[in-house]
Motif scaffolding. Sequence first.
Motif, short mmCIF file in Angstrom:
data_model
loop_
_atom_site.label_atom_id
_atom_site.label_comp_id
_atom_site.label_asym_id
_atom_site.label_seq_id
_atom_site.Cartn_x
_atom_site.Cartn_y
_atom_site.Cartn_z
N HIS A 32 0.85 -1.19 0.00
CA HIS A 32 0.00 0.00 0.00
C HIS A 32 0.89 1.24 0.00
CE1 HIS A 32 -3.69 2.26 1.29
NE2 HIS A 32 -2.75 3.12 1.65
N PHE A 33 0.65 2.12 -0.96
CA PHE A 33 1.34 3.41 -1.02
C PHE A 33 0.33 4.50 -0.69
CE2 PHE A 33 3.86 0.85 -3.92
CZ PHE A 33 5.17 1.23 -3.65
N ALA A 34 0.60 5.30 0.33
CA ALA A 34 -0.20 6.48 0.63
C ALA A 34 0.75 7.66 0.45
CB ALA A 34 -0.75 6.43 2.04
N THR A 35 0.78 8.18 -0.75
CA THR A 35 1.75 9.21 -1.10
C THR A 35 1.20 10.05 -2.25
OG1 THR A 35 4.08 9.56 -1.67
CG2 THR A 35 2.99 7.67 -2.71
N HIS A 36 2.06 10.75 -2.92
CA HIS A 36 1.67 11.54 -4.09
C HIS A 36 2.24 10.89 -5.34
CE1 HIS A 36 0.07 14.79 -1.67
NE2 HIS A 36 1.14 14.68 -0.91
N GLY A 37 1.45 10.92 -6.40
CA GLY A 37 1.91 10.43 -7.69
C GLY A 37 2.13 11.60 -8.63
N VAL A 38 3.18 11.52 -9.43
CA VAL A 38 3.49 12.56 -10.40
C VAL A 38 3.58 11.90 -11.77
CG1 VAL A 38 5.16 14.30 -11.13
CG2 VAL A 38 4.75 13.91 -8.68
N LEU A 39 2.77 12.39 -12.71
CA LEU A 39 2.74 11.81 -14.05
C LEU A 39 3.58 12.62 -15.02
CD1 LEU A 39 -1.05 10.98 -14.35
CD2 LEU A 39 0.82 9.46 -13.72
N ASP A 40 4.34 11.93 -15.85
CA ASP A 40 5.11 12.54 -16.92
C ASP A 40 4.45 12.12 -18.22
OD1 ASP A 40 6.91 13.17 -18.96
OD2 ASP A 40 8.67 12.72 -17.74
N TYR A 41 3.70 13.02 -18.83
CA TYR A 41 2.96 12.68 -20.04
C TYR A 41 3.86 12.58 -21.26
CZ TYR A 41 -1.31 13.29 -17.39
OH TYR A 41 -2.30 13.15 -16.47
N LEU A 80 -2.53 2.03 -4.68
CA LEU A 80 -1.88 3.31 -4.95
C LEU A 80 -2.82 4.41 -4.50
CD1 LEU A 80 -0.44 2.50 -8.49
CD2 LEU A 80 0.77 2.47 -6.29
N SER A 81 -2.77 4.68 -3.22
CA SER A 81 -3.61 5.71 -2.62
C SER A 81 -2.92 7.05 -2.82
CB SER A 81 -3.81 5.38 -1.13
OG SER A 81 -4.68 6.29 -0.54
N ALA A 82 -2.86 7.42 -4.08
CA ALA A 82 -2.16 8.63 -4.51
C ALA A 82 -2.91 9.19 -5.72
CB ALA A 82 -0.71 8.30 -4.89
N CYS A 83 -2.76 10.45 -5.96
CA CYS A 83 -3.50 11.12 -7.03
C CYS A 83 -3.12 10.61 -8.42
CB CYS A 83 -3.27 12.62 -6.97
SG CYS A 83 -3.87 13.36 -5.44
N LYS A 84 -4.13 10.39 -9.24
CA LYS A 84 -3.99 10.12 -10.67
C LYS A 84 -3.13 8.91 -11.02
CE LYS A 84 -4.46 15.00 -11.90
NZ LYS A 84 -3.83 16.12 -12.61
#
Length: 174
Positions: A32-41, A80-84
């Motif tokens: 389980h990840f409780a964090t922020h996700g960063v997407l590189d499009y 993935l308890s993170a955005c997007k």
Amino acid sequence: IQTLYPQTRIFLKNDATEDKIKTLDNTFSILHFATHGVLDYDDPRNSYLIMAKQGNTDGKFEIKELFGSPLMEHLNLVVLSACKTAVIDTKAEHHNDPVSPASAFINQGVKSVVATMWNVDDDATSILMESFYKNLKTMPLTDALRKAQVDLSKNPKFSSPYYWAPFVLIGNWK
């Protein structure tokens, strides 16, 4: 989560490093990840989950760092308890590359991933996750997530789909 699953190992704040993830043993079946996700499009392989910086690590657990990792094959579930984290980059689909953090875990052998389609609210996510893990003790994966979402939607403060609908199940739904 640790109250429901006492055998859980938890890494918080500065203890939640890339190295901890990369060196986990195979005695567990859920990550389980409780964090922020960063997407590189531009290059989805560079999308990452934010971890704590330590030593020579940059604190970015990138999708490309999963490639060829046998550490993930034994996992039944990654949350993935993170955005997007389930957002698909359609530009990369035709290249057969992982197009989201969620699909990267699936491509590395994880059976199921719970991830999000948009930014999530911390309070709502906390409530939903607690309910999800409680449900998971007695219900199949799909039912556990669905019931957690339904329960959260009944809370007047979080009744809008914005709060409960971003969570999706990818992979083996059984």
